[in-house]
Structure formats: structure tokens, C-alpha cells
Motif scaffolding. Structure first.
Motif, PDB file in Angstrom:
ATOM      1  N   ALA A 355       0.774  -1.453   0.017  1.00 14.43           N
ATOM      2  CA  ALA A 355      -0.039   0.223   0.174  1.00 14.43           C
ATOM      3  C   ALA A 355       0.995   1.073  -0.143  1.00 14.43           C
ATOM      4  N   LEU A 356       1.791   1.135   0.741  1.00 17.37           N
ATOM      5  CA  LEU A 356       2.979   2.327   0.768  1.00 17.37           C
ATOM      6  C   LEU A 356       3.443   2.811  -0.495  1.00 17.37           C
ATOM      7  N   LYS A 357       4.004   1.466  -1.083  1.00 24.75           N
ATOM      8  CA  LYS A 357       4.605   1.450  -2.526  1.00 24.75           C
ATOM      9  C   LYS A 357       3.641   2.257  -3.356  1.00 24.75           C
ATOM     10  N   ALA A 358       2.425   1.744  -3.437  1.00 24.03           N
ATOM     11  CA  ALA A 358       1.150   2.358  -4.383  1.00 24.03           C
ATOM     12  C   ALA A 358       0.929   3.951  -4.137  1.00 24.03           C
ATOM     13  N   LEU A 359       1.138   4.281  -2.958  1.00 25.54           N
ATOM     14  CA  LEU A 359       0.953   5.680  -2.378  1.00 25.54           C
ATOM     15  C   LEU A 359       1.899   6.610  -3.094  1.00 25.54           C
ATOM     16  N   PHE A 360       3.096   6.074  -2.842  1.00 21.36           N
ATOM     17  CA  PHE A 360       4.401   7.186  -3.404  1.00 21.36           C
ATOM     18  C   PHE A 360       4.358   7.052  -5.007  1.00 21.36           C
ATOM     19  N   ALA A 361       4.086   5.897  -5.488  1.00 16.70           N
ATOM     20  CA  ALA A 361       3.863   5.688  -7.028  1.00 16.70           C
ATOM     21  C   ALA A 361       3.026   6.800  -7.670  1.00 16.70           C
ATOM     22  N   ALA A 362       1.658   6.630  -6.768  1.00 11.67           N
ATOM     23  CA  ALA A 362       0.517   7.614  -7.243  1.00 11.67           C
ATOM     24  C   ALA A 362       0.753   9.097  -7.089  1.00 11.67           C
TER      25      ALA A 362
END
Ligand code: AVJ
Length: 386
Positions: A355-362
Motif C-alpha cells: 500500500a505504501l509503495k502504491a501511495l508513493f507511485a501515485a
């Protein structure tokens, strides 16, 4: 004119003349007319609520603050080194050198670590000074650890805390300027979600934005992404973000985080979290002239696994009606409660590495390095703007 009509008129006058009270009134009317009644968590932080939150951070059950503080203490040197600031390339006197304690370790397992290991090893020559911005700074008690370290690496430090609570910001300024002579604190009172906040950039300075303490956990994944997107829009290459999030419980692994750890953290034995939760009703009574009886609501904390969040509710102990007086925003509003009906007062999202990775990517941040405690409770990630 009756006495009660006078009181109502006075409340209407107050709400109309004070934009802060107007925002409270608008939020109460919005949230308390929904099928699932709700109140936004920013309402917690009046003076009494900010003080109760400070007490929460010192509770034995509330591991978040002390764990993040330990991560800062253990890794402050490394965090600034990642930003190209170390005793080697600064004019300031180096002091207490390596402080990698047993409490914390750098996480090597996060999936995004692999992609950035090359960039990490490169030494960035230090040229531009760093200014520190903080969203939701509160009293900034943990921030002092980072600011003290930065003050060793650079002569002057400008610290720009943004928070909704003027009393908490005033306390932050007094304690930090007293403790760190090279520090200038420039507080800004604002709701950083609904309002733009200025970022002061002294000549050529880079910005390190702090969004720590699991403050981002109060927002849904979509809101969290939007907050970071708006922050990112104000940043430039060379700037960075330090994000502190509370971790989701896990089912496997060497030292898995337990759901019971979360439940205890949000329902402490001393009842401070319960008082913090009920204080939102005390605030509505004071700011709006409402007539809630906080004692007729129970504090409830629950883990919502589908949404990966802790929730806090105020559960009505009986069938009852409270009244929001007439205001500039609208007429007197009766708020009916069935026995057992709740007001949803807070979400506190807990993150998986994915979830953290997705947040940074977005939000177009590039995670550079993550730090996690040995009990897998909390994590702090340094991400950069490219
Ligand atoms: C300030 C949002 C990080 O969610 O843990 C503490 C607030 N609520 N106890 C959190 C809170 C209940 C806290 N944050």
C-alpha cells in the motif's frame, strides 16, 4: 425574547464571525445528518483535545509515538546522509556520531528497496541548505530529534510547521526555539487538507517535508494520495518527503504485529483515548452551543480488516436527541440517536508495504529508504522528488 432565543442568537453570531467556528459548524451539520453519523478527526484538536493527544502519546499502549521517536534517534544521521548532509561535507561541528541502537534497523525487505539501491550508494555533494516543512506538526515533540541533527550539519535551520491547532504550534515554537539556538520556527495555522499552505524557500534551499506520526492514517487511500499529490506539486527536484506510517498487522513472519496491539493502543486502560474521543462532543457544545451529554456515549475502538484501518466511534448508550442551535449555516438541527447508534469519529489507516509503495507511485515520490522497528510496528520512509 426568551433567554434561550438569546443564547441561540449569540451562537449564530459567534459562528458567523469566526471562520474556525464556522468550519466546525459546517462539519457537524454535514456529518451528523449522514445515515452513518460521522465527525472529522480534525475536530479533536481544540486546546483540550491537543493536550489529551499529548497524554495519549505517553501511554504504555500507544506504541506509535515512542516507536517513531526511536527510529528517528537511531537513523537521523542516516536520513540526512541520504540527503547529502553529513558531518564530512558541512562546516558545523560533528557530534555524537553513530547512534544505531538495538531498537531499530533499516528495513531491507521492502519491495521498493531493490529499485533504489543503486541511487542510494551514490554520494550527493552537499550544496543547497535544507529547510524543514511539517504537515500536522502539533507540538512537534519528535521533530526536535531531526532538527537538532540538522542544526549540527548546517548553520541555520528554518522550520515551517503547519497545523490546525494554534495552541500546539505555539508550544512547538517555544520549546524548539528554546532548545536549538540556530533554529527559526515559522508556524502556519491551517488545515493543510482543505487549505493551501505557503512554503518559504530561502535562497536555493531544498525542502524536506515531514509528514510523520501516522497523521496520514486519518485519510482514506484516495485522500492520502491527493494530499501527497498536492504536496508534490509544491516541491521540486532535490526536495524530499519523510513519511511516518503505522503498519498493518501481519499474519506471518518472524515477529508479526498483532491486532490486539492495535486494539489496546486505541482503547487504553487509563481511559485517556476515551476522553479524547468524547472531547469532540464537549467541543461541539462549547463552539456551537450544542447540548451533547458526553457521558451518554461509549468509546469504541475496532479493527476493520477490509479497509486496513482502526476506527473510533462514540456509541449512544440510549435513545436520545441532541440539538445544534441555529447558526449562520442553518436552522436549529435536532440530532436523534437510537440506542447503540454511533458517531464514527476517526479512521486510522494501517499500511502494508504494498500500500505504501502504491501511495508513493501515485504521488510521484521515489522511496529511497525505509526504517522499521524490530517488532514491525511502525515505519518511516524517506522519499525523494526527481
Ligand atoms: C494523530 C492521527 C496519528 O490515529 O493514532 C490517537 C490520533 N486517535 N488515538 C492516530 C489518535 C486515537 C492518531 N493520529
Amino acid at each position: 425574547m426568551t433567554a434561550s432565543a438569546t443564547a441561540f442568537d449569540l451562537a449564530a453570531f459567534t459562528a458567523a464571525s469566526d471562520p474556525a467556528v464556522h468550519a466546525v459548524d459546517a462539519e457537524a451539520r454535514r456529518g451528523l445528518t449522514l445515515p452513518q453519523k460521522s465527525l472529522a478527526p480534525w475536530l479533536f484538536y481544540d486546546e483540550a483535545g491537543s493536550e489529551l493527544f499529548e497524554q495519549i502519546t505517553e501511554l504504555p499502549e500507544y506504541y506509535l509515538t515512542r516507536t517513531e521517536r526511536a527510529l528517528f534517534t537511531a537513523h537521523a544521521t542516516q536520513i540526512f546522509a541520504e540527503l547529502g548532509l553529513s558531518a564530512k561535507n558541512s562546516n558545523a561541528e560533528p557530534t555524537a556520531s553513530t547512534r544505531n541502537g538495538p531498537v531499530a534497523r533499516a528495513s531491507q525487505s521492502a519491495p521498493y528497496e531493490d529499485a533504489v539501491s543503486d541511487a542510494r550508494s551514490a554520494t550527493i555533494p552537499f550544496t543547497r541548505p535544507l529547510t524543514v516543512l511539517e504537515l500536522g506538526a502539533g507540538t512537534a515533540s519528535k521533530t526536535g530529534i531531526l532538527l537538532r541533527e540538522l542544526a549540527r550539519l548546517q548553520h541555520n535551520v528554518l522550520y515551517q510547521p503547519v497545523d490546525i491547532s494554534p495552541s500546539a504550534l505555539a508550544a512547538a515554537r517555544v520549546s524548539l526555539e528554546g532548545a536549538i539556538p540556530q533554529l527559526t520556527v515559522r508556524p502556519h495555522v491551517a488545515n493543510y487538507v482543505t487549505h493551501r499552505f505557503p512554503i518559504v524557500r530561502p535562497a536555493a534551499a531544498r525542502v524536506l517535508a515531514l509528514y510523520i506520526g501516522s497523521s496520514i492514517g486519518n485519510f482514506s487511500p484516495a485522500e492520502a494520495r491527493d494530499i501527497l499529490i498536492r504536496l508534490r506539486a509544491q516541491l521540486a527536484p532535490g526536495d524530499a518527503l519523510l513519511l511516518g506510517v503505522d503498519l498493518a498487522p501481519c499474519l506471518a513472519g518472524a515477529n508479526p504485529k498483532q491486532i490486539s496491539t492495535l486494539l489496546d493502543a486505541y482503547d487504553d486502560a487509563a481511559g485517556i483515548t476515551a476522553a479524547f474521543n468524547r472531547n469532540v462532543l464537549v467541543r461541539l457544545n462549547r463552539d456551537l452551543g450544542a447540548n451533547f451529554d458526553p457521558d451518554r456515549f461509549a468509546h469504541r475502538a475496532l479493527w476493520n480488516p477490509a479497509r486496513s484501518r482502526m476506527e473510533m466511534h462514540l456509541v449512544s448508550l440510549e435513545k436520545q436527541t441532541a440539538i445544534l442551535p441555529r447558526s449562520a449555516t442553518g436552522p436549529a438541527l435536532p440530532v436523534h440517536f437510537a440506542k447503540g447508534e454511533s458517531i464514527h469519529t476517526e479512521n486510522s489507516y494501517k499500511f502494508t508495504p504494498a500500500a505504501l509503495k502504491a501511495l508513493f507511485a501515485a504521488s510521484r515520490f521515489t522511496p529511497k529508504r525505509s526504517f522499521t522497528d524490530l517488532d514491525n510496528l511502525f515505519s518511516v520512509t524517506l522519499a525523494c522528488v526527481e
